[in-house]
Each structure stands twice: as C-alpha cells, then as structure tokens.
Design an enzyme around this catalytic site. Structure first.
Site, PDB file in Angstrom:
ATOM      1  N   SER A  38     -15.891   5.780  -2.318  1.00  9.76           N
ATOM      2  CA  SER A  38     -15.115   7.211  -2.812  1.00  9.76           C
ATOM      3  C   SER A  38     -15.802   8.495  -2.033  1.00  9.76           C
ATOM      4  O   SER A  38     -17.102   8.683  -2.311  1.00  9.76           O
ATOM      5  CB  SER A  38     -15.117   7.487  -4.222  1.00  9.76           C
ATOM      6  N   THR A  85      -9.055   6.383  -9.276  1.00 16.02           N
ATOM      7  CA  THR A  85      -8.513   5.667  -8.489  1.00 16.02           C
ATOM      8  C   THR A  85      -8.400   4.146  -8.204  1.00 16.02           C
ATOM      9  O   THR A  85      -8.270   3.697  -9.531  1.00 16.02           O
ATOM     10  CB  THR A  85      -9.386   5.765  -7.003  1.00 16.02           C
ATOM     11  N   LYS A  89      -5.029   3.591 -11.997  1.00 21.80           N
ATOM     12  CA  LYS A  89      -4.329   4.685 -12.395  1.00 21.80           C
ATOM     13  C   LYS A  89      -3.057   4.522 -13.423  1.00 21.80           C
ATOM     14  O   LYS A  89      -2.921   5.227 -14.056  1.00 21.80           O
ATOM     15  CB  LYS A  89      -3.553   5.329 -11.037  1.00 21.80           C
ATOM     16  N   ASN A 110      -4.120  10.292 -12.206  1.00 21.52           N
ATOM     17  CA  ASN A 110      -5.091  10.202 -11.201  1.00 21.52           C
ATOM     18  C   ASN A 110      -6.241  11.248 -11.866  1.00 21.52           C
ATOM     19  O   ASN A 110      -7.311  11.417 -11.048  1.00 21.52           O
ATOM     20  CB  ASN A 110      -4.719  10.554  -9.689  1.00 21.52           C
ATOM     21  N   ASP A 125      -1.804  13.973  -7.226  1.00 21.18           N
ATOM     22  CA  ASP A 125      -1.502  13.300  -5.979  1.00 21.18           C
ATOM     23  C   ASP A 125      -0.276  13.780  -5.224  1.00 21.18           C
ATOM     24  O   ASP A 125      -0.126  14.226  -4.174  1.00 21.18           O
ATOM     25  CB  ASP A 125      -1.455  11.545  -6.174  1.00 21.18           C
ATOM     26  N   ALA A 151       6.804   2.466  -1.028  1.00 22.86           N
ATOM     27  CA  ALA A 151       7.520   3.263  -2.040  1.00 22.86           C
ATOM     28  C   ALA A 151       7.349   2.796  -3.350  1.00 22.86           C
ATOM     29  O   ALA A 151       7.349   3.589  -4.479  1.00 22.86           O
ATOM     30  CB  ALA A 151       8.699   3.723  -1.690  1.00 22.86           C
ATOM     31  N   TYR A 256      -7.476   7.160   4.759  1.00 24.62           N
ATOM     32  CA  TYR A 256      -8.347   8.203   5.667  1.00 24.62           C
ATOM     33  C   TYR A 256      -9.496   7.418   5.862  1.00 24.62           C
ATOM     34  O   TYR A 256     -10.332   8.096   6.790  1.00 24.62           O
ATOM     35  CB  TYR A 256      -8.743   9.217   4.939  1.00 24.62           C
TER      36      TYR A 256
HETATM   37  P1  NAP Z   1      -1.021   0.461  -5.386  1.00 23.89           P
HETATM   38  O1  NAP Z   1      -0.263   1.176  -6.648  1.00 23.89           O
HETATM   39  O2  NAP Z   1      -1.773  -0.774  -5.429  1.00 23.89           O
HETATM   40  O3  NAP Z   1       0.385   0.203  -4.065  1.00 23.89           O
HETATM   41  C1  NAP Z   1       0.025  -0.552  -3.207  1.00 23.89           C
HETATM   42  C2  NAP Z   1       1.302  -0.352  -1.992  1.00 23.89           C
HETATM   43  O4  NAP Z   1       1.002  -1.227  -0.971  1.00 23.89           O
HETATM   44  C3  NAP Z   1       2.443  -1.272  -2.836  1.00 23.89           C
HETATM   45  O5  NAP Z   1       3.647  -0.630  -2.238  1.00 23.89           O
HETATM   46  C4  NAP Z   1       2.437  -2.654  -2.244  1.00 23.89           C
HETATM   47  O6  NAP Z   1       3.700  -3.234  -2.017  1.00 23.89           O
HETATM   48  C5  NAP Z   1       1.876  -2.307  -0.553  1.00 23.89           C
HETATM   49  N1  NAP Z   1       1.040  -3.224  -0.041  1.00 23.89           N
HETATM   50  C6  NAP Z   1      -0.361  -3.529  -0.538  1.00 23.89           C
HETATM   51  N2  NAP Z   1      -0.462  -4.797   0.404  1.00 23.89           N
HETATM   52  C7  NAP Z   1       0.584  -4.918   1.045  1.00 23.89           C
HETATM   53  C8  NAP Z   1       0.754  -5.887   2.376  1.00 23.89           C
HETATM   54  N3  NAP Z   1       0.043  -6.616   2.775  1.00 23.89           N
HETATM   55  N4  NAP Z   1       1.890  -5.745   2.994  1.00 23.89           N
HETATM   56  C9  NAP Z   1       2.956  -4.775   2.689  1.00 23.89           C
HETATM   57  N5  NAP Z   1       3.075  -3.937   1.726  1.00 23.89           N
HETATM   58  C10 NAP Z   1       1.701  -4.002   0.989  1.00 23.89           C
HETATM   59  O7  NAP Z   1      -1.830   1.543  -4.595  1.00 23.89           O
HETATM   60  P2  NAP Z   1      -1.879   2.952  -4.572  1.00 23.89           P
HETATM   61  O8  NAP Z   1      -2.700   3.841  -5.836  1.00 23.89           O
HETATM   62  O9  NAP Z   1      -0.288   3.393  -4.093  1.00 23.89           O
HETATM   63  O10 NAP Z   1      -2.562   3.433  -3.075  1.00 23.89           O
HETATM   64  C11 NAP Z   1      -1.836   3.063  -1.907  1.00 23.89           C
HETATM   65  C12 NAP Z   1      -2.685   3.550  -0.589  1.00 23.89           C
HETATM   66  O11 NAP Z   1      -2.709   5.174  -0.582  1.00 23.89           O
HETATM   67  C13 NAP Z   1      -4.063   3.253  -0.834  1.00 23.89           C
HETATM   68  O12 NAP Z   1      -4.815   2.794   0.579  1.00 23.89           O
HETATM   69  C14 NAP Z   1      -4.994   4.379  -1.233  1.00 23.89           C
HETATM   70  O13 NAP Z   1      -6.152   4.613  -1.050  1.00 23.89           O
HETATM   71  C15 NAP Z   1      -3.990   5.550  -0.827  1.00 23.89           C
HETATM   72  N6  NAP Z   1      -4.011   6.694  -1.358  1.00 23.89           N
HETATM   73  C16 NAP Z   1      -4.671   7.809  -0.737  1.00 23.89           C
HETATM   74  C17 NAP Z   1      -4.673   9.070  -1.505  1.00 23.89           C
HETATM   75  C18 NAP Z   1      -5.364  10.366  -0.808  1.00 23.89           C
HETATM   76  O14 NAP Z   1      -5.712  11.109  -1.282  1.00 23.89           O
HETATM   77  N7  NAP Z   1      -5.419  10.296   0.350  1.00 23.89           N
HETATM   78  C19 NAP Z   1      -4.280   9.136  -2.881  1.00 23.89           C
HETATM   79  C20 NAP Z   1      -3.548   8.272  -3.373  1.00 23.89           C
HETATM   80  C21 NAP Z   1      -3.837   6.875  -2.610  1.00 23.89           C
HETATM   81  P3  NAP Z   1       4.200  -4.122  -3.071  1.00 23.89           P
HETATM   82  O15 NAP Z   1       4.833  -3.238  -4.198  1.00 23.89           O
HETATM   83  O16 NAP Z   1       5.328  -5.160  -2.516  1.00 23.89           O
HETATM   84  O17 NAP Z   1       2.796  -5.073  -3.646  1.00 23.89           O
END
Ligand code: NAP
Length: 308
Positions: A38, A85, A89, A110, A125, A151, A256
């Site tokens: 992080s 994170t 969440k 978050n 977020d 999504a 990132y």
């Molecule tokens: P999450 O709730 O676990 O959601 C993960 C998403 O990715 C779900 O839609 C999942 O699909 C999909 N996914 C995972 N593995 C996959 C694969 N092999 N093929 C296709 N789809 C896949 O995680 P989250 O908290 O939303 O975070 C998602 C990403 O955003 C992470 O990389 C996180 O680091 C990033 N993020 C960045 C920020 C920032 O400030 N830049 C903030 C928040 C999150 P399913 O529903 O089908 O499982």
C-alpha cells in the site's frame, strides 16, 4: 513517523494496549490483506506532518477474521482514521455503527472515522475517481459514453454509481459474473434518466467480457474504466481482446502497480490515451484526510509524497 515499509499486525495492537502506544504515535492506518504494497502512508504522512498533526499513519495487516477485534483495539487505542483496501471493504461496511449516505449507496466502505464509540463508514473511491478523471482527461462524466470493466466488484460498483449519478450519456457494465453487472444495472437505472436523451434503459447495458456485442459497444464508448484487478501481474490475461481498442478511447486503469499495465500500453499503441489509478488513489486519499480532520487537504503535498 513510521519507517516506510513497516507492516504492523493485530499482535502489535494488543501489545500497545498493554504497554502504551510507541513514540511515533500511530493514529491513522490502512488495513488490508495483503497490505505491504500500500502506498497510502507515502501521501498521508506528509499531509499529517505539514498540518502539524502529531501522529503517524501505519500499514496494518488484518485478516478478515481479525477485523472485528482489530477495530475494537483501534477504538481502545484512540485511533482517528482508517483506510480500507482489498479484500475488506464490504466486511468493514457491516462493522460500522454509522455510515455516510454515499457509503450506504455504494455498499462498501473505504474510509472510517473513529469517534469514541462511533465507527463512521464513508466511501471516497467514487468521488475520488471523478476528480481523477477530470484532472487526467479534462472531461465531465455527464458528457461521456462509458464502459466499466469489473462493474460488479466494489470499485466497479462505485464507478457505476458515480457515472450514473452524473447521468452519463451511455453506460456499459461489463463483468465476468454477469449477474453482478445486471444487478448493478438495475440499481443505477433510476439515476440515469435525463430529458435530453433517450430513456435510461436504452442507454444502459450489462454484459460479460466474452459477449460478441462488446466489439460494437466499444465503437460507441469514449471512456473505458478498468475496475478489475487484471493488470497487476504480468501473467494476467486481457480483460477483453485489446485489439478492439481504438484511437478515440480514453482508458483509465484503476490499477497503478505496475504504472503501465498491458491495457494501458495497448490503448496507447492503438493511438488512444491512457492513465493509471494513482490519481484516483491521490484524490480518494485527499477526501479521506478531509473527512477525518475537517481540514482541507493540500493535494500537491500528497502528490509529492507519492512521487517521492
Ligand atoms: P473486488 O471487489 O474484489 O472486484 C474485483 C473485480 O475484478 C470483479 O468485478 C471481478 O469479477 C473482477 N475480476 C477479478 N479477477 C478477474 C479475472 N481473472 N477475469 C475477469 N474479471 C476478474 O475488488 P475491488 O476492490 O473492486 O478492486 C478492483 C481493482 O481496483 C483492484 O485492482 C484495486 O487495486 C483497484 N482499485 C484501485 C483504486 C485506486 O485508488 N486506484 C481504488 C479502489 C480499487 P467477478 O465479479 O466476476 O469476480
């Protein structure tokens, strides 16, 4: 100030409860599993220091099973603020005694403000993403046709709610598990109505990344947001066939690390523009700092912290 790279655990919290907090005065934390990667301390510590707040911001490793006890200890130790994170969440949402309207709407937390017995859950977020997109591409969500990959996940849902609240022109929700994208589509549909365009139903669609209609949808979108975790590892597959990317596409990848993902490189190779999620991290962090302290964040101080 804590040494950068330090990771604390539940056992440290227990030890501090018995023998008192260390001289670094930890009062803010980011929790997750894993957490060593992080970058939040890099932007929050300089902001706390420059505001004259005598406190350190630590990385705290907590497993899902440790969350409840972890928050009890953080309250007992009079911590002020917590960032949350992956993968906590949604679980943290349910541990809160109160939630802000935006946290309730998105269903994930978050950012947590600890105020005595109160645990107040918030979500920065979604507005953080909007601020990042405006800064990066000089665009307003209202004017855009947007496709969100992932999504159905926490960050993707937050993005969908933000885009629909801004009544974007078109919204394509893509998720590996179709039912999750469909459920988000049902939820955001009432937010999409606007008088100058056709009905929300015609401007909103949900599909799997393997859906043959995806190629046509891509012709008609301006902005692609990646909210899947794909791209973090070099071995990760493409979220959809990247040969479909076009020069008019703006691509915002929430990932990132690495700073240039395969999706971003492909978009740039096809003549489009692309940016990573560091600016979203920055803006959600600035909003979290304001929520905890009531002070205005100096985004440039936080940006420099991340850059250094
Ligand atoms: P999450 O709730 O676990 O959601 C993960 C998403 O990715 C779900 O839609 C999942 O699909 C999909 N996914 C995972 N593995 C996959 C694969 N092999 N093929 C296709 N789809 C896949 O995680 P989250 O908290 O939303 O975070 C998602 C990403 O955003 C992470 O990389 C996180 O680091 C990033 N993020 C960045 C920020 C920032 O400030 N830049 C903030 C928040 C999150 P399913 O529903 O089908 O499982």
């Amino acid at each position: 100030m804590s040494k950068s790279g330090d990771v604390y655990t539940l056992n440290d919290l227990k030890r501090w409860q018995e023998s008192g907090l260390p001289r670094t005065h930890p009062k803010f934390a980011v929790i997750g599993d894993p957490i060593a990667h992080s970058r939040s301390p890099e932007m929050h510590q300089p902001m706390l220091d420059s505001s004259g707040i005598d406190a350190s911001y630590i990385r705290l490793y907590l497993t899902g099973a440790e969350l409840k006890e972890g928050f009890e200890l953080l309250q007992a130790l009079e911590f002020t603020g917590v960032n949350v994170t992956i993968p906590h969440k949604e679980d943290v949402f349910h541990l809160m005694s109160e939630r802000t309207p935006i946290a309730n709407r998105i269903g994930v937390v978050n950012t947590v403000l600890i105020d005595g017995d109160r645990l107040i859950g918030h979500n920065t977020d979604a507005p953080g993403l909007q601020a990042a997109l405006r800064e990066t591409f000089a665009v307003d969500l209202h004017d855009l046709r947007i496709l969100i990959l992932g999504a159905g996940g926490g960050a993707g849902r937050a993005a969908a709610i933000q885009c629909s609240s801004e009544q974007c022109e078109r919204l394509v929700l893509v998720n590996r598990t179709l039912e999750k994208a469909q459920s988000v589509a049902e939820e955001v549909k009432p937010l999409m109505d606007r008088t100058d365009l056709e009905g929300a139903g015609a401007r909103l669609t949900a599909m799997k990344p393997t859906d043959p209609r995806l190629e046509t949808e891509l012709d008609q979108v301006d902005l692609i947001i990646n909210a899947t975790s794909l791209g973090m590892k070099a071995s990760d597959s493409e979220a959809f066939p990247y040969r479909f990317l076009q020069p008019h596409h703006l691509v915002y990848d929430m990932v990132y690390a690495p700073p240039a993902t395969r999706l971003m490189k492909s978009a740039i190779n096809q003549g489009g523009r692309a940016e990573n999620g560091l600016s979203m991290l920055l803006w959600q962090g600035a909003l979290a700092f304001e929520f905890w302290t009531g002070l205005q964040a100096d985004v440039e101080i936080m940006r420099r912290g991340l850059a250094e």
